[in-house]
Design an enzyme around this catalytic site. Structure first.
Site, mmCIF file in Angstrom:
data_model
loop_
_atom_site.group_PDB
_atom_site.id
_atom_site.type_symbol
_atom_site.label_atom_id
_atom_site.label_comp_id
_atom_site.label_asym_id
_atom_site.label_seq_id
_atom_site.Cartn_x
_atom_site.Cartn_y
_atom_site.Cartn_z
ATOM 1 N N GLY A 239 12.951 4.151 -55.037
ATOM 2 C CA GLY A 239 12.784 5.455 -55.670
ATOM 3 C C GLY A 239 12.104 5.492 -57.017
ATOM 4 O O GLY A 239 11.775 6.591 -57.506
ATOM 5 N N GLU A 275 15.229 -1.542 -52.902
ATOM 6 C CA GLU A 275 14.297 -1.202 -51.805
ATOM 7 C C GLU A 275 13.105 -0.404 -52.316
ATOM 8 O O GLU A 275 12.887 0.731 -51.902
ATOM 9 C CB GLU A 275 15.041 -0.356 -50.756
ATOM 10 C CG GLU A 275 16.274 -0.991 -50.168
ATOM 11 C CD GLU A 275 17.113 -0.001 -49.356
ATOM 12 O OE1 GLU A 275 16.827 1.222 -49.393
ATOM 13 O OE2 GLU A 275 18.057 -0.435 -48.696
ATOM 14 N N GLY A 277 9.425 0.964 -52.507
ATOM 15 C CA GLY A 277 8.270 1.067 -51.625
ATOM 16 C C GLY A 277 7.061 1.514 -52.428
ATOM 17 O O GLY A 277 6.095 0.777 -52.632
ATOM 18 N N ARG A 278 7.170 2.732 -52.948
ATOM 19 C CA ARG A 278 6.036 3.352 -53.638
ATOM 20 C C ARG A 278 5.554 2.528 -54.821
ATOM 21 O O ARG A 278 4.351 2.361 -55.017
ATOM 22 C CB ARG A 278 6.465 4.738 -54.135
ATOM 23 C CG ARG A 278 5.337 5.600 -54.656
ATOM 24 C CD ARG A 278 5.884 6.835 -55.367
ATOM 25 N NE ARG A 278 6.842 7.563 -54.589
ATOM 26 C CZ ARG A 278 6.562 8.577 -53.769
ATOM 27 N NH1 ARG A 278 5.324 8.980 -53.641
ATOM 28 N NH2 ARG A 278 7.517 9.191 -53.092
ATOM 29 N N ARG A 314 -0.267 13.752 -48.313
ATOM 30 C CA ARG A 314 0.634 14.046 -49.427
ATOM 31 C C ARG A 314 0.300 15.333 -50.179
ATOM 32 O O ARG A 314 1.207 16.111 -50.483
ATOM 33 C CB ARG A 314 0.722 12.854 -50.388
ATOM 34 C CG ARG A 314 1.164 11.544 -49.707
ATOM 35 C CD ARG A 314 1.540 10.455 -50.686
ATOM 36 N NE ARG A 314 2.743 10.790 -51.406
ATOM 37 C CZ ARG A 314 2.776 11.298 -52.604
ATOM 38 N NH1 ARG A 314 1.656 11.470 -53.287
ATOM 39 N NH2 ARG A 314 3.909 11.620 -53.166
ATOM 40 N N TYR A 318 3.385 17.809 -49.913
ATOM 41 C CA TYR A 318 4.269 17.891 -51.089
ATOM 42 C C TYR A 318 3.583 18.544 -52.282
ATOM 43 O O TYR A 318 4.143 18.541 -53.384
ATOM 44 C CB TYR A 318 4.715 16.491 -51.533
ATOM 45 C CG TYR A 318 5.182 15.579 -50.437
ATOM 46 C CD1 TYR A 318 6.397 15.800 -49.787
ATOM 47 C CD2 TYR A 318 4.427 14.478 -50.058
ATOM 48 C CE1 TYR A 318 6.829 14.950 -48.781
ATOM 49 C CE2 TYR A 318 4.856 13.626 -49.060
ATOM 50 C CZ TYR A 318 6.054 13.867 -48.426
ATOM 51 O OH TYR A 318 6.472 13.017 -47.439
ATOM 52 N N CYS A 346 -9.453 22.190 -39.824
ATOM 53 C CA CYS A 346 -9.509 23.648 -39.733
ATOM 54 C C CYS A 346 -8.218 24.324 -40.149
ATOM 55 O O CYS A 346 -7.576 24.998 -39.340
ATOM 56 C CB CYS A 346 -9.852 24.048 -38.314
ATOM 57 S SG CYS A 346 -11.360 23.240 -37.801
ATOM 58 N N TYR A 375 2.564 5.628 -48.588
ATOM 59 C CA TYR A 375 2.683 6.894 -47.868
ATOM 60 C C TYR A 375 1.317 7.546 -47.643
ATOM 61 O O TYR A 375 1.185 8.763 -47.643
ATOM 62 C CB TYR A 375 3.648 7.845 -48.608
ATOM 63 C CG TYR A 375 4.986 7.210 -48.887
ATOM 64 C CD1 TYR A 375 5.828 6.858 -47.841
ATOM 65 C CD2 TYR A 375 5.405 6.901 -50.189
ATOM 66 C CE1 TYR A 375 7.051 6.238 -48.077
ATOM 67 C CE2 TYR A 375 6.623 6.284 -50.431
ATOM 68 C CZ TYR A 375 7.439 5.959 -49.376
ATOM 69 O OH TYR A 375 8.647 5.339 -49.606
HETATM 70 N N1 LLP Z 1 15.103 3.152 -49.278
HETATM 71 C C1 LLP Z 1 15.339 4.225 -48.497
HETATM 72 C C2 LLP Z 1 16.606 4.286 -47.749
HETATM 73 C C3 LLP Z 1 14.386 5.264 -48.416
HETATM 74 O O1 LLP Z 1 14.638 6.321 -47.650
HETATM 75 C C4 LLP Z 1 13.188 5.171 -49.158
HETATM 76 C C5 LLP Z 1 12.177 6.215 -49.083
HETATM 77 C C6 LLP Z 1 12.980 4.017 -49.943
HETATM 78 C C7 LLP Z 1 13.958 3.034 -49.985
HETATM 79 C C8 LLP Z 1 11.730 3.808 -50.735
HETATM 80 O O2 LLP Z 1 11.550 4.746 -51.746
HETATM 81 P P1 LLP Z 1 10.342 4.558 -52.786
HETATM 82 O O3 LLP Z 1 10.641 3.341 -53.617
HETATM 83 O O4 LLP Z 1 9.105 4.397 -52.003
HETATM 84 O O5 LLP Z 1 10.354 5.808 -53.568
HETATM 85 N N2 LLP Z 1 6.549 10.312 -47.921
HETATM 86 C C9 LLP Z 1 7.067 10.613 -49.237
HETATM 87 C C10 LLP Z 1 8.104 9.626 -49.698
HETATM 88 C C11 LLP Z 1 9.277 9.497 -48.743
HETATM 89 C C12 LLP Z 1 10.312 8.500 -49.176
HETATM 90 C C13 LLP Z 1 11.324 8.282 -48.119
HETATM 91 N N3 LLP Z 1 12.294 7.274 -48.379
HETATM 92 C C14 LLP Z 1 5.893 10.691 -50.215
HETATM 93 O O6 LLP Z 1 4.759 10.522 -49.806
HETATM 94 O O7 LLP Z 1 6.098 10.975 -51.382
#
Ligand code: LLP
Length: 421
Positions: A239, A275, A277-278, A314, A318, A346, A375
């Protein structure tokens, strides 16, 4: 910091000019920087260096096998949310004992896959899921290690669609019921409690909601241990946000986050899992696109690109902001003007940016969307029968296509017309 910088007036991915990649693979395409991915993983490992920990990359952000292999070879674990992601992680060489399985709707087939293939832990999110996992584990004569995801009822103060830790969100079990639910888990012989899990949302730009959630987690750890549960791991979710808009205040760094984790949870002597990701993949990728037309509207100029909402959803989904920069560096003081930057799909939602100030652009010019490594490709579709765009990985002065653009024949051949039609 990333590795997409201008050098001699050309936007580079590490030591390769993005325009050279465009000439070789065609536009649009995603391009990722291996050095940036490596650096971001290292930032988290350094931030948690004082604690036993495992960074489980949330591969939903970018699950290309080459990206997974790169991070897995550097020791990263993976956070997976489907059987498909589990298979990808394993195919990239990540051992099962570094894979955590998250998500509210795991099927029994997915549970079986992970239990037979090897798994570090399941993050379970409900009692029905616990019952199902218990049955699957017993049928395989094994025991499933679990953490229960608790919902701490903390507002992550992020976009409505990616906040996950409020009581109205579908995730986790209410923290107020944790005691009951852990007692239930302890009665199920196919489960073994190993920790607690929490994830409150994505693109957080402030540490306060994390800290509020982790304080609740610390109290819960003490309570559950007193009730006889073996809480040895805390999975803190992902997150941490990234700076999409360079003009805005920067979000906290992984080192700030790590110091907070140490302060709030360090005394519990748990193994920490995170965890992200982004933050690992986001600024490690760009989407390169070509200007097809510049169209004079009544009141505005539309920059029509060959990339569209199906390639990068995105902004449409969003209202997300992505920096857009030309591949040729504008001269200092060069004229700029506001453009509505749109794709060819379109629907009006296929708009990347409105009234964005950009240097003057013409058909054939190339632009890059920054911060598109997370993403981006994973959320792409073939809407309007537009082929998925290729992905390229750069490392130093070398680059490789890590997912090729499908041919139209490949796309058509996936459909079948029934004989009786
Ligand atoms: N762990 C869990 C259980 C999650 O659901 C998520 C993201 C993460 C870790 C990773 O979160 P991060 O570090 O990436 O913020 N598609 C959306 C983002 C969806 C995130 C969903 N869960 C976007 O493009 O902003």
């Amino acid at each position: 910091m990333d590795h997409f910088l201008y050098r001699n007036g050309r936007l580079m991915a590490e030591d390769v000019a993005l325009s050279d990649i465009a000439a070789s693979v065609g536009t649009p395409f995603y391009c990722y920087s291996a050095a940036t991915l490596t650096r971001h993983l290292r930032l988290f490992n350094d931030a948690l260096a004082g604690m036993e920990h495992l960074v489980c990359y949330a591969m939903k952000a970018n699950s290309n096998l080459a990206v997974l292999k790169l991070l897995g070879d550097l020791g990263a674990g993976m956070d997976v949310v489907s059987g498909g992601e589990y298979r990808r992680a394993r195919a990239a060489g990540v051992p099962g004992d570094r894979i955590v399985f998250s998500g509210i709707g795991k099927t029994k087939d997915e549970m079986r896959l992970a239990l037979t293939g090897g798994i570090r832990q399941f993050n379970v999110e409900s009692e029905p899921e616990m019952e199902a996992l218990n049955q699957v584990a017993l049928s395989l004569n094994t025991v499933a290690p679990i953490s229960v995801r608790v919902n701490p009822d903390v507002d992550a103060k992020t976009h409505e669609k990616i906040a996950t830790g409020r009581k109205e969100d579908k995730f986790g079990i209410p923290i107020s019921r944790a005691s009951e639910v852990y007692a239930h888990a302890a009665r199920l012989p196919g489960l073994q409690v190993v920790g607690i899990d929490v994830h409150i949302g994505s693109q957080l730009t402030d540490l306060a909601p994390f800290e509020a959630a982790y304080r609740k987690l610390a109290d819960l750890t003490v309570q559950l241990r007193a009730e006889g549960h073996d809480i040895r791991r805390l999975d803190l979710g992902g997150g941490l946000g990234i700076p999409y808009e360079r003009s805005n205040a920067d979000p906290p760094l992984p080192s700030d986050y790590g110091a907070m984790v140490q302060r709030v949870l360090g005394h519990l002597e748990c193994e920490i899992e995170i965890e992200p990701g982004r933050l690992i993949a986001g600024n490690a990728g760009v989407l390169v696109s070509e200007v097809i037309y510049v169209k004079e509207g009544e009141e505005r100029q539309f920059l029509i690109l060959d990339a569209a909402m199906n390639d990068l959803i995105r902004p449409a989904m969003y209202g997300a902001y992505h920096d857009i920069v030309p591949l040729i560096e504008p001269a200092p003081g060069a004229e700029s003007r506001p453009y509505d930057v749109v794709g060819p799909v379109c629907e009006s939602g296929d708009t990347f940016a409105k009234q964005r100030m950009l240097s003057l652009l013409s058909p054939g010019d190339l632009v890059a969307f920054r911060s598109a490594g997370a993403y981006g490709a994973v959320m792409a579709s073939e809407y309007n029968s537009r082929p998925l765009i290729p992905e390229v990985l750069v490392s130093g002065d070398q680059f490789a296509v890590i997912r090729a653009r499908p041919t139209f024949d490949e796309m058509l051949n996936r459909d079948t017309i029934p004989e009786w039609l």
